[in-house]
Motif scaffolding. Sequence first.
Motif, PDB file in Angstrom:
ATOM      1  N   VAL A 148      -0.066  -1.142   5.111  1.00  0.00           N
ATOM      2  CA  VAL A 148       0.805  -0.788   6.236  1.00  0.00           C
ATOM      3  C   VAL A 148       0.343   0.512   6.877  1.00  0.00           C
ATOM      4  CG1 VAL A 148       2.822  -1.933   5.240  1.00  0.00           C
ATOM      5  CG2 VAL A 148       2.428   0.497   4.772  1.00  0.00           C
ATOM      6  N   ILE A 149       0.593   0.645   8.177  1.00  0.00           N
ATOM      7  CA  ILE A 149       0.489   1.935   8.860  1.00  0.00           C
ATOM      8  C   ILE A 149       1.713   2.748   8.477  1.00  0.00           C
ATOM      9  CG2 ILE A 149       0.570   3.088  11.117  1.00  0.00           C
ATOM     10  CD1 ILE A 149      -2.124   1.922  10.638  1.00  0.00           C
ATOM     11  N   ASN A 150       1.508   4.019   8.139  1.00  0.00           N
ATOM     12  CA  ASN A 150       2.573   4.831   7.555  1.00  0.00           C
ATOM     13  C   ASN A 150       2.994   6.012   8.431  1.00  0.00           C
ATOM     14  OD1 ASN A 150       4.348   5.126   5.333  1.00  0.00           O
ATOM     15  ND2 ASN A 150       3.076   6.738   4.459  1.00  0.00           N
ATOM     16  N   LYS A 151       2.467   6.078   9.667  1.00  0.00           N
ATOM     17  CA  LYS A 151       2.775   7.226  10.529  1.00  0.00           C
ATOM     18  C   LYS A 151       4.180   7.162  11.118  1.00  0.00           C
ATOM     19  CE  LYS A 151      -1.654   9.055  12.117  1.00  0.00           C
ATOM     20  NZ  LYS A 151      -2.621   9.141  13.240  1.00  0.00           N
ATOM     21  N   TYR A 152       4.757   5.977  11.165  1.00  0.00           N
ATOM     22  CA  TYR A 152       6.093   5.791  11.739  1.00  0.00           C
ATOM     23  C   TYR A 152       7.003   5.289  10.624  1.00  0.00           C
ATOM     24  CZ  TYR A 152       3.066   5.781  15.871  1.00  0.00           C
ATOM     25  OH  TYR A 152       2.120   6.092  16.823  1.00  0.00           O
TER      26      TYR A 152
ATOM     27  N   ILE B 252       8.559   1.582  16.664  1.00  0.00           N
ATOM     28  CA  ILE B 252       7.239   1.077  16.296  1.00  0.00           C
ATOM     29  C   ILE B 252       7.170   0.685  14.834  1.00  0.00           C
ATOM     30  CG2 ILE B 252       4.789   1.688  16.143  1.00  0.00           C
ATOM     31  CD1 ILE B 252       5.157   3.482  18.554  1.00  0.00           C
ATOM     32  N   SER B 253       7.895   1.420  13.994  1.00  0.00           N
ATOM     33  CA  SER B 253       7.758   1.227  12.553  1.00  0.00           C
ATOM     34  C   SER B 253       8.144  -0.172  12.092  1.00  0.00           C
ATOM     35  CB  SER B 253       8.581   2.269  11.800  1.00  0.00           C
ATOM     36  OG  SER B 253       9.910   2.276  12.262  1.00  0.00           O
ATOM     37  N   THR B 254       9.046  -0.841  12.803  1.00  0.00           N
ATOM     38  CA  THR B 254       9.409  -2.193  12.374  1.00  0.00           C
ATOM     39  C   THR B 254       8.233  -3.155  12.491  1.00  0.00           C
ATOM     40  OG1 THR B 254      10.209  -2.769  14.590  1.00  0.00           O
ATOM     41  CG2 THR B 254      11.809  -1.859  13.036  1.00  0.00           C
ATOM     42  N   LEU B 255       7.236  -2.806  13.316  1.00  0.00           N
ATOM     43  CA  LEU B 255       6.055  -3.650  13.467  1.00  0.00           C
ATOM     44  C   LEU B 255       5.122  -3.545  12.266  1.00  0.00           C
ATOM     45  CD1 LEU B 255       5.209  -2.737  17.178  1.00  0.00           C
ATOM     46  CD2 LEU B 255       6.437  -4.766  16.374  1.00  0.00           C
ATOM     47  N   PHE B 256       5.305  -2.510  11.437  1.00  0.00           N
ATOM     48  CA  PHE B 256       4.337  -2.222  10.381  1.00  0.00           C
ATOM     49  C   PHE B 256       4.850  -2.442   8.957  1.00  0.00           C
ATOM     50  CE2 PHE B 256       2.540   0.834  13.677  1.00  0.00           C
ATOM     51  CZ  PHE B 256       1.513  -0.030  14.030  1.00  0.00           C
TER      52      PHE B 256
ATOM     53  N   ASP C  32      -0.672   3.080   3.872  1.00  0.00           N
ATOM     54  CA  ASP C  32      -0.087   2.932   2.539  1.00  0.00           C
ATOM     55  C   ASP C  32      -0.217   1.465   2.141  1.00  0.00           C
ATOM     56  OD1 ASP C  32       1.185   3.579   0.196  1.00  0.00           O
ATOM     57  OD2 ASP C  32       3.202   3.668   1.051  1.00  0.00           O
ATOM     58  N   THR C  33      -0.047   1.199   0.869  1.00  0.00           N
ATOM     59  CA  THR C  33      -0.010  -0.167   0.366  1.00  0.00           C
ATOM     60  C   THR C  33       1.289  -0.347  -0.399  1.00  0.00           C
ATOM     61  OG1 THR C  33      -2.419  -0.265   0.187  1.00  0.00           O
ATOM     62  CG2 THR C  33      -1.161  -1.904  -1.053  1.00  0.00           C
TER      63      THR C  33
END
Length: 428
Positions: free
Chosen positions: A310-314, A264-268, A303-304
């Motif tokens: 960006v979403i920072n959970k992943y 998922i993290s690559t999406l964010f 986060d910025t």
Amino acid sequence: MKHKIFTALLSGTLLFSSCSKLLDVKSHSAVATNTLSAADVESFLTGIYNRVQNAPGAESYIIFDLVGGNLINSGATTDGGINTFISNILRPENGLISTSWNGYYAALYQVNNLLEATTVLPESTRKNEIRGIAHFFRGYIYYNLVTRWGGVPILEKNTQEKVSRNTAAEVWSFIENELQVAIENAPAYASGGYNFVSGIAAKALMARVKLAQGKAGEAGVLAEEVITSNLFGLDDFEKIFRSQQNAETIFSFKNLTIESSINISTLFYTYAHPVKGSYVYRPTNESMNLFDASDKRGPVSVDTYQGLNVINKYPSGQSGTDPLIVIRLAEMYLISAEANGLSGLARLNELRTTRGLAAINPGGEADYLNAVLLERRREFLGEGFRWYDLVRLKRTTTDLGLAAREAKFPLPMNELALNNLLTQNDLY
């Protein structure tokens, strides 16, 4: 996966392109389920975890954020196009819709195979446990189906016949029956064993299912039973989403890089970020402004980086994968809080205090419900809750400005073409 039997059992369904084709195709390399040994079934079970985790695709885990106003395409310079963004996703021809539909039914196909395989095993405690796990996954799959599409075909056994839709009420009843079997038969929870299905995880999912149907009293009782089981505790937010052992997770997919397609993290994250990513979606400005300075969830959630939100959970980016949290204790606190109305304020404030926020004292039930929903939005940002929270409370139009039809997903266009017994949801 290391197990040869798992590879053989799954090889016939890795490339299915539709539910209808899935029901018609049998793998020539698959092992007949009536020839499996107990050891084979254990390996098959390992494959089931993998299949349920991977088959629906990465965006299935965040799609309720995508259509719930939490996320927007990264190229949008403002949030003004959020409704167009959502409407473009909720189209019968959109690939995200068909991928998740196909994925859930592909996973169901293998869960049904597992249940069939266990029928030839001699009676034992372990046989019952495996069947309990399979029923948990079948309930979980159908929860994801009914919350997206409403009534869908219920398949207790795989079939080559075309099938019509069951009603939403029938699907909810089926889910409850599946989870009850899981509660009674799935293994007991072992400390730190949240990457494995347990009876208490089934009870927690049942609490979610009851709340989704408006059965507040039952949902509240179940949530409290999980909270007071002393098996879990609210924990540091960072631990939950940074692959650290924690007391809060009830069930999650470990999602190891070696066996997972869910990154998922690559999406964010952006390519300029240290972990790199393709930056497909960004949090809306409203999402960025959810967290007070004292809120411990803020830095872990958003986060910025170089001026980009960006979403920072992943946090793994292209370098790895992250745990996929399916159920955790905070949800039980918020289910109890919502189900009990203002009398559940103590649970809401207990969670808020743990997360670094001051206690609140809403003046009435309406203000209290708004406070609970706000806390759910903060707590579960990027975890796939927001849209359905608004759907179940009939607030998609008032809170998001969505069209009436957008309280359900459309059935995929290719499914309607392949199966003339299926009917499209209203107004699509």
